[in-house]
Design an enzyme around this catalytic site. Structure first.
Site, short mmCIF file in Angstrom:
data_model
loop_
_atom_site.label_atom_id
_atom_site.label_comp_id
_atom_site.label_asym_id
_atom_site.label_seq_id
_atom_site.Cartn_x
_atom_site.Cartn_y
_atom_site.Cartn_z
CE LYS A 7 -4.07 -2.17 0.64
NZ LYS A 7 -3.69 -3.59 0.53
C1 LIG Z 1 -4.23 -4.71 -0.08
C2 LIG Z 1 -3.39 -5.93 -0.17
C3 LIG Z 1 -3.60 -6.90 -1.19
C4 LIG Z 1 -4.73 -6.81 -2.20
O1 LIG Z 1 -4.56 -5.77 -3.12
P1 LIG Z 1 -5.82 -5.20 -3.93
O2 LIG Z 1 -5.33 -4.01 -4.67
O3 LIG Z 1 -6.85 -4.85 -2.88
O4 LIG Z 1 -6.31 -6.29 -4.83
C5 LIG Z 1 -2.72 -7.98 -1.25
N1 LIG Z 1 -1.73 -8.12 -0.34
C6 LIG Z 1 -1.51 -7.23 0.64
C7 LIG Z 1 -0.40 -7.47 1.61
C8 LIG Z 1 -2.32 -6.11 0.77
O5 LIG Z 1 -2.10 -5.21 1.77
#
Ligand SMILES: *Cc1c(COP(=O)(O)O)cnc(C)c1O
Length: 486
Positions: free
Chosen positions: A114
């Site tokens: 993120k």
């Molecule tokens: C948010 C997240 C995901 C999923 O990503 P999306 O964009 O919501 O599909 C996968 N792995 C981790 C560690 C995340 O924080």
């Protein structure tokens, strides 16, 4: 480059407007009216640049109303000196001799992917607001089940002209995630535990967004509410960059230019994999995009049957950031695959909200299946993958990455979304160890067992003072926001 709503294609906005508004008034998401094209020369040029250079080139194709100087300041602030612990920011690493390629997106301040978007979004948002002459203080409200809240706090902390308030379910996040948020530094941040689950936190935030009287009250004080989740184009566009960058790195590592590479993405809200789709549509030679789900396999079923159905049990898994039944960004894919049929998209989304499901016609499903592969993988299989990758390739993967790696062949690029140290108990068990003591003991244990270092942002938490102990009843969230913005 202009932006339109997935539910009304006559809406036309600049990228700055799309980023400041976040979501269209008709409930649709903003998408570019055309997808910029890149060629071999462009990729060769980017191959010679560092991540900052690559980011500026790719963002300039989408954010055409930003000046080069503005993009430079945003990108340097996000990925420059000291922000990411790896000099390449988003390195591509071969997992042993026989394993897949790993695109590691967790070298930022919160150790999850993120950060790639949330380090840049606040800068894009404040720059966009300034360009539009909007002088409001931007107050970001976020409900989180773990990773997004911390990344939003780190991204917005001490950014002039912004405040950020995060609500998390008091007993619904991991101890490490809770500590990450409770010790958050910065003068413009607020963190609240909610006496309830994630849905309660999310509903509370939505209710505040929908409260007209409160919005007017804030308007008098010069405050505008905004959100940090992945419906905002400003959170999606930074994610396109790392797919372009990864392809350049694979070519530098010996892949013949033009040869296609499959990509496996651990998916929840469909944001990360949608960014891969944009990169592919731009002309980056990506092959199949493998949408990897955990036991919450709503997307796997969708790609196999054309029916999206959230009326099903919700499972709590080892990969909590993928425990999601409404993948908001799928709406953008449907818009593009239908050639921009806003009426069809609006109809499906209305049906999803009223009945919890919709069905797309078979030709559309087939079109999606030409580009996307899909599969799901349970906790046991993911843990077995963590164990196998470690034993056979010497590569340590987190439970989210393991879901994608379980569905990937040797030549595939696997998107690695979190540091294994964010989930020490699960990873230790997958390695056949019995986790000892509390979270910090487990970090040390994982480090001892594998001979890898604990990432500094997690090790540092031990000495950080807890600043936020407050919890509130979901009914008192509005009061908490008032207090937090005072
Ligand atoms: C948010 C997240 C995901 C999923 O990503 P999306 O964009 O919501 O599909 C996968 N792995 C981790 C560690 C995340 O924080």
């Amino acid at each position: 480059m202009e932006y339109q709503s997935t539910r009304n294609r006559s809406v036309r906005l600049s990228s700055a407007q799309a980023i400041v508004e976040g979501i269209s008034r008709d409930g649709g998401l903003f998408v570019p009216t055309s997808i910029p094209q890149v060629d071999r020369e462009f990729l060769e040029k980017l191959g010679k640049m560092d991540y900052i250079g690559r980011a500026k080139e790719v963002l300039a194709l989408y954010l055409t109303d930003f000046t080069p100087g503005e993009l430079d300041a945003c990108v340097r602030g996000a990925y420059g000196e000291g922000r990411f612990s790896h000099p390449k920011v988003a390195p591509v690493v071969k997992a042993g001799k026989g394993g897949p390629w790993m695109l590691e997106l967790w070298h930022g301040p919160t150790c999850a992917f993120k950060d790639m978007a949330l380090q840049l979004l606040p800068r894009l948002m404040t720059t966009a607001a300034a360009k539009l002459g909007d002088r409001h203080t931007i107050a970001v409200l976020t409900a989180t089940s773990g990773d997004t809240g911390k990344a939003a706090l780190e991204g917005f902390r001490d950014v002039p002209g912004t405040k950020v308030l995060v609500f998390y379910p008091q007993d619904g996040v991991s101890p490490m995630q809770k500590r990450q948020m409770a010790t958050q530094q910065g003068e413009n941040v607020g963190v609240f535990g909610i006496e309830g689950n994630f849905d309660a936190a999310q509903s509370g935030v939505k209710a505040i967004f929908g409260d007209r009287a409160f919005a007017e009250e804030l308007e008098k004080e010069g405050i505008r509410l905004s959100s940090a989740n992945s419906i905002n184009w400003g959170r999606l566009v930074p994610q396109i960059v790392y797919y372009v960058s990864a392809y350049c790195d694979l070519v530098a590592g010996g892949l013949p230019m033009g040869e296609r590479v499959d990509v496996a993405v651990p998916t929840g809200n469909f944001g990360d994999i949608l960014a891969a789709y944009y990169a592919r549509e731009m002309g980056v030679p990506l092959g199949r995009l493998i949408c990897a789900s955990n036991r919450n396999r709503v997307l796997t079923d969708f790609f196999q049957t054309g029916r999206y159905d959230r009326n099903r049990p919700f499972y709590t898994t080892d990969s909590p950031s993928m425990d999601i039944l409404i993948s908001s960004n799928l709406e953008r894919l449907l818009f593009h695959l239908t050639g921009g049929d806003d009426q069809a998209v609006a109809g499906w989304m209305a049906q999803l909200s009223a009945q919890g499901w919709y069905q797309v016609p078979e030709p559309l499903r087939e079109k999606a299946a030409e580009i996307f592969g899909a599969g799901s993988c349970g906790d046991e299989e993911a843990r077995a993958t963590i164990g196998r990758l470690y034993r056979e390739e010497g590569y340590l993967a987190d439970p989210h990455t393991a879901v994608a790696a379980s569905l990937a062949g040797p030549g595939t690029l696997v998107v690695s979304t979190a540091s294994p140290y964010k989930f020490p108990a699960c990873v230790l068990e997958a390695l056949g160890q019995v986790p000892a003591g509390e979270d910090f003991d487990q970090l040390d244990q994982l480090s001892r067992v594998t001979g890898t270092p604990v990432p500094a942002p997690l090790a540092d938490l031990r000495s950080r003072e807890v600043r936020f102990r407050e919890s509130c009843d979901p009914a008192a969230m509005l009061q908490a926001v008032r207090q937090g913005l005072a």
